[in-house]
Scaffold this motif. Structure first.
Motif, PDB file in Angstrom:
ATOM      1  N   CYS A  98      -0.346   3.196   3.790  1.00 62.03           N
ATOM      2  CA  CYS A  98      -0.074   2.599   5.109  1.00 62.03           C
ATOM      3  C   CYS A  98       1.026   1.535   5.055  1.00 62.03           C
ATOM      4  O   CYS A  98       1.417   1.000   6.083  1.00 62.03           O
ATOM      5  N   CYS A 155       0.848  -1.182   0.000  1.00 61.46           N
ATOM      6  CA  CYS A 155       0.000   0.000   0.000  1.00 61.46           C
ATOM      7  C   CYS A 155       0.890   1.240   0.000  1.00 61.46           C
ATOM      8  O   CYS A 155       1.862   1.320   0.752  1.00 61.46           O
ATOM      9  N   CYS A 169      -6.085  -1.015  -1.185  1.00 63.73           N
ATOM     10  CA  CYS A 169      -5.734  -1.519   0.139  1.00 63.73           C
ATOM     11  C   CYS A 169      -7.017  -1.754   0.928  1.00 63.73           C
ATOM     12  O   CYS A 169      -7.863  -0.865   1.016  1.00 63.73           O
ATOM     13  N   CYS A 172      -6.804   0.812   4.259  1.00 74.01           N
ATOM     14  CA  CYS A 172      -7.012   2.263   4.176  1.00 74.01           C
ATOM     15  C   CYS A 172      -7.596   2.709   2.833  1.00 74.01           C
ATOM     16  O   CYS A 172      -7.918   3.874   2.653  1.00 74.01           O
TER      17      CYS A 172
END
Ligand SMILES: [Zn+2]
Length: 155
Positions: A131, A128, A142, A145
């Motif tokens: 994050c 990601c 992701c 997030c």
């Protein structure tokens, strides 16, 4: 004579190795422009055969592509080509890095028409961008997030 399985790029670039030549029905469907079609017809006249891979080979290729992380980069045509090379113990002719990588993982010989190609087996993971969570499979986003994932080498 060495057996070769030809991918679509061979017909687009009109370069082929000497040997017993094969391709899959899906490649024939992808050949659209007339120079490539003529080239295909000429190769058929010198013995090119269009064959389908066994379903067990398709399954083996799909499983390995999931392991290396190439599955998202391979089309049905690509999987079919690798599977035919596996079925026939043939050498695959492709300039596609994902095809080369999965072939290498399955111990299928490959050559690139332009003589370039990967040097060693690659395993991919997806990280990601926000994050930095790492996923084994390519997701649309992701699932923690919602940000974009980027492919990274895991080895
Ligand atoms: Zn994230």
């Amino acid at each position: 004579m060495t057996q070769y399985v030809l991918d679509t790029s061979v017909f687009l670039n009109q370069i082929h190795p000497d040997g017993d030549l094969f391709t899959v029905p899906k490649v024939v469907e992808e050949i659209r422009n007339s120079p490539s079609k003529n080239y295909f017809s000429n190769l058929v006249q010198i013995g090119l055969l269009v064959e389908s891979p066994s379903s067990s080979s398709i399954l083996d290729v799909t499983k390995m592509a999931e392991r290396t992380g190439d599955i998202g980069k391979l089309s049905d045509t690509d999987i079919s080509l690798i599977a035919l090379a596996k079925t026939k113990s043939a050498t695959i002719v492709s300039s596609d890095f994902a095809i080369q990588n999965v072939s290498l993982a399955l111990e299928i010989e490959w050559i690139s028409p332009d003589r370039k190609g990967i040097k060693s087996l690659l395993f991919w993971k997806w990280r990601c961008e926000a994050c930095f969570h790492i996923f084994d499979k390519p997701l649309k986003e992701c699932n923690i997030c919602g940000s974009t994932l980027r492919a990274i080498r895991s080895k």
